[in-house]
Design a protein around this motif. Sequence first.
Motif, PDB file in Angstrom:
ATOM      1  N   UNK A 154     -17.970  -5.548   1.599  1.00 25.94           N
ATOM      2  CA  UNK A 154     -17.017  -5.807   0.519  1.00 25.94           C
ATOM      3  C   UNK A 154     -15.675  -6.332   1.013  1.00 25.94           C
ATOM      4  N   UNK A 155     -15.590  -6.720   2.266  1.00 22.04           N
ATOM      5  CA  UNK A 155     -14.305  -7.169   2.825  1.00 22.04           C
ATOM      6  C   UNK A 155     -13.742  -8.373   2.076  1.00 22.04           C
ATOM      7  N   UNK A 156     -14.617  -9.202   1.516  1.00 21.97           N
ATOM      8  CA  UNK A 156     -14.160 -10.399   0.798  1.00 21.97           C
ATOM      9  C   UNK A 156     -13.483 -10.049  -0.530  1.00 21.97           C
ATOM     10  N   UNK A 157     -13.541  -8.777  -0.937  1.00 19.42           N
ATOM     11  CA  UNK A 157     -12.958  -8.372  -2.219  1.00 19.42           C
ATOM     12  C   UNK A 157     -11.557  -7.776  -2.060  1.00 19.42           C
ATOM     13  N   UNK A 158     -10.960  -7.980  -0.895  1.00 22.12           N
ATOM     14  CA  UNK A 158      -9.593  -7.489  -0.683  1.00 22.12           C
ATOM     15  C   UNK A 158      -8.670  -8.049  -1.759  1.00 22.12           C
ATOM     16  N   UNK A 159      -7.949  -7.185  -2.464  1.00 20.59           N
ATOM     17  CA  UNK A 159      -7.119  -7.657  -3.584  1.00 20.59           C
ATOM     18  C   UNK A 159      -5.841  -8.331  -3.114  1.00 20.59           C
ATOM     19  N   UNK A 160      -5.284  -9.202  -3.933  1.00 16.71           N
ATOM     20  CA  UNK A 160      -3.984  -9.816  -3.642  1.00 16.71           C
ATOM     21  C   UNK A 160      -2.875  -8.792  -3.834  1.00 16.71           C
ATOM     22  N   UNK A 161      -1.615  -9.168  -3.540  1.00 13.05           N
ATOM     23  CA  UNK A 161      -0.484  -8.255  -3.772  1.00 13.05           C
ATOM     24  C   UNK A 161      -0.494  -7.694  -5.184  1.00 13.05           C
ATOM     25  N   UNK A 162       0.095  -6.496  -5.323  1.00 16.74           N
ATOM     26  CA  UNK A 162      -0.037  -5.723  -6.546  1.00 16.74           C
ATOM     27  C   UNK A 162       0.608  -6.329  -7.768  1.00 16.74           C
ATOM     28  N   UNK A 163       0.324  -5.713  -8.916  1.00 19.88           N
ATOM     29  CA  UNK A 163       0.782  -6.200 -10.206  1.00 19.88           C
ATOM     30  C   UNK A 163       2.168  -5.706 -10.568  1.00 19.88           C
ATOM     31  N   UNK A 182      -5.508  -2.748 -11.531  1.00 15.98           N
ATOM     32  CA  UNK A 182      -5.031  -1.574 -10.801  1.00 15.98           C
ATOM     33  C   UNK A 182      -6.211  -0.749 -10.297  1.00 15.98           C
ATOM     34  N   UNK A 183      -7.259  -0.633 -11.104  1.00 16.64           N
ATOM     35  CA  UNK A 183      -8.447   0.105 -10.666  1.00 16.64           C
ATOM     36  C   UNK A 183      -9.073  -0.559  -9.449  1.00 16.64           C
ATOM     37  N   UNK A 184      -9.076  -1.885  -9.431  1.00 14.97           N
ATOM     38  CA  UNK A 184      -9.626  -2.589  -8.268  1.00 14.97           C
ATOM     39  C   UNK A 184      -8.800  -2.297  -7.024  1.00 14.97           C
ATOM     40  N   UNK A 185      -7.474  -2.314  -7.170  1.00 15.63           N
ATOM     41  CA  UNK A 185      -6.617  -2.078  -6.014  1.00 15.63           C
ATOM     42  C   UNK A 185      -6.760  -0.644  -5.501  1.00 15.63           C
ATOM     43  N   UNK A 186      -6.867   0.330  -6.407  1.00 15.94           N
ATOM     44  CA  UNK A 186      -7.011   1.720  -5.960  1.00 15.94           C
ATOM     45  C   UNK A 186      -8.389   1.925  -5.341  1.00 15.94           C
ATOM     46  N   UNK A 187      -9.425   1.288  -5.888  1.00 12.43           N
ATOM     47  CA  UNK A 187     -10.751   1.355  -5.252  1.00 12.43           C
ATOM     48  C   UNK A 187     -10.671   0.851  -3.820  1.00 12.43           C
ATOM     49  N   UNK A 188     -10.007  -0.290  -3.626  1.00  7.65           N
ATOM     50  CA  UNK A 188      -9.876  -0.860  -2.285  1.00  7.65           C
ATOM     51  C   UNK A 188      -9.075   0.068  -1.382  1.00  7.65           C
ATOM     52  N   UNK A 222       7.723   4.103   1.060  1.00 12.91           N
ATOM     53  CA  UNK A 222       6.774   4.161  -0.047  1.00 12.91           C
ATOM     54  C   UNK A 222       5.364   4.458   0.452  1.00 12.91           C
ATOM     55  N   UNK A 223       4.678   5.443  -0.165  1.00 13.34           N
ATOM     56  CA  UNK A 223       3.324   5.780   0.286  1.00 13.34           C
ATOM     57  C   UNK A 223       2.271   4.819  -0.226  1.00 13.34           C
ATOM     58  N   UNK A 224       2.638   3.900  -1.133  1.00 10.17           N
ATOM     59  CA  UNK A 224       1.648   3.019  -1.737  1.00 10.17           C
ATOM     60  C   UNK A 224       2.091   1.569  -1.571  1.00 10.17           C
ATOM     61  N   UNK A 225       1.789   0.948  -0.447  1.00 10.26           N
ATOM     62  CA  UNK A 225       2.277  -0.411  -0.192  1.00 10.26           C
ATOM     63  C   UNK A 225       1.716  -1.418  -1.179  1.00 10.26           C
ATOM     64  N   UNK A 226       2.535  -2.437  -1.509  1.00  3.95           N
ATOM     65  CA  UNK A 226       2.087  -3.508  -2.387  1.00  3.95           C
ATOM     66  C   UNK A 226       0.989  -4.306  -1.712  1.00  3.95           C
ATOM     67  N   UNK A 227       1.151  -4.602  -0.420  1.00  2.00           N
ATOM     68  CA  UNK A 227       0.122  -5.338   0.310  1.00  2.00           C
ATOM     69  C   UNK A 227      -1.109  -4.460   0.468  1.00  2.00           C
ATOM     70  N   UNK A 228      -2.255  -5.003   0.166  1.00  2.00           N
ATOM     71  CA  UNK A 228      -3.486  -4.221   0.258  1.00  2.00           C
ATOM     72  C   UNK A 228      -3.900  -4.019   1.709  1.00  2.00           C
ATOM     73  N   UNK A 229      -4.712  -3.017   1.933  1.00  2.00           N
ATOM     74  CA  UNK A 229      -5.130  -2.659   3.289  1.00  2.00           C
ATOM     75  C   UNK A 229      -5.918  -3.792   3.937  1.00  2.00           C
ATOM     76  N   UNK A 230      -5.664  -3.995   5.221  1.00  2.00           N
ATOM     77  CA  UNK A 230      -6.352  -5.011   6.007  1.00  2.00           C
ATOM     78  C   UNK A 230      -7.612  -4.384   6.602  1.00  2.00           C
ATOM     79  N   UNK A 231      -8.802  -4.895   6.270  1.00  4.12           N
ATOM     80  CA  UNK A 231     -10.019  -4.257   6.779  1.00  4.12           C
ATOM     81  C   UNK A 231     -10.113  -4.269   8.301  1.00  4.12           C
ATOM     82  N   UNK A 232      -9.493  -5.263   8.962  1.00  2.00           N
ATOM     83  CA  UNK A 232      -9.518  -5.281  10.428  1.00  2.00           C
ATOM     84  C   UNK A 232      -8.825  -4.041  10.982  1.00  2.00           C
TER      85      UNK A 232
END
Length: 347
Positions: A205-214, A294-300, A155-165
């Motif tokens: 904005x690292x503190x705004x990392x979203x939780x797993x997807x909807x 969803x907009x927040x997750x795609x922004x991230x 899948x090209x769009x992982x449920x887990x959001x990107x890790x800023x590290x």
Amino acid sequence: MPRSCVPPPLSHAPPLRALSRLYSAGTVLACEPVDQGLLNRGYRLRTTRGRYFLKHHFDPDTADPDAIERRHLATSRLAELGVPVAPPLASREGRTVAVVGGHAYALHPWIDGRHRHGGQLTRTESARLGAVLGAVHTCLEQVMPPKARTRPATSPHPVESADPAATFALIDSLLAQVRRHRPADAFDELARHRLLERRPLLERHAHRRPPPGGPVGWVHGDFHPFNLLYQGDVPAAIVDWDRLGVQPRAEEAVRAAAIFYVRPAGNLDLPKVRAYARAYRRAAGVTSAELAAAAHRVWWERLNDFWMLRWHYERGDTRADCQFPAASALSVWWTREYDAVRDAFAE
């Protein structure tokens, strides 16, 4: 992902005589490559029996003939529900995939139409676009296996959001590759600027990392202007279903808007996004809160994503270079106008 800005390499000529026999398509009179496509090759075919689109499936992630047949069956069922698609033709053997010389092909009717980006759509047409994608999502739930919630490893769009590290490490790696590139050019200069710009932006904005997807559901997987043909102002055919799968469905709607409605300067046409999003929510039964999340997750995702630079520097593949200026500027603009973008999707 968006389609290429240059023609694909034509290192493999399709076996036209064998394919025309398999499909009883008549004698081939002309065969021309279609000049969009990153992952597969397409040809405009003219024969004594008509005009066709010949697709050569060679992306290893999606070229399994049985999997292609399953996607073909899905598009045929969508067509029965009124979704604008171009289902493939069956061969004399009753199959919609022909394997010749170890390569997989499919033959589709030729659809006279053109691609249109968001700048060419009115607000009314943008609403129609949102409604079409909403219909795709609701109809897929009817024709695909019910409640299938397992996500493919590819899948090209992982449920887990990107890790800023991990993103910071990637920025360092890409900057090193930019410095080593000789002779340096304008693309290197822009890449360096965007990489250096992104690091402090992500730090803030690292503190705004979203939780797993909807909520997830069946989605097209690659919905953008080069995968939609218009006849006049009406969507005539959604093509390229190779990424059909189970994903957070509202995120596909946001990603599509970010491709259709991005302007060359890297900002979004928010009035059109608003019309599109309202129509999508009505057609798909998606709530404002779900689309805002969803907009927040795609922004991230966009804030952490450098796939175009990775193609350029790690693979030596420059086909997506022309998309980089607007796409990289969008992340910066979207961060600055975060509230306005969220409201456009959610109001």
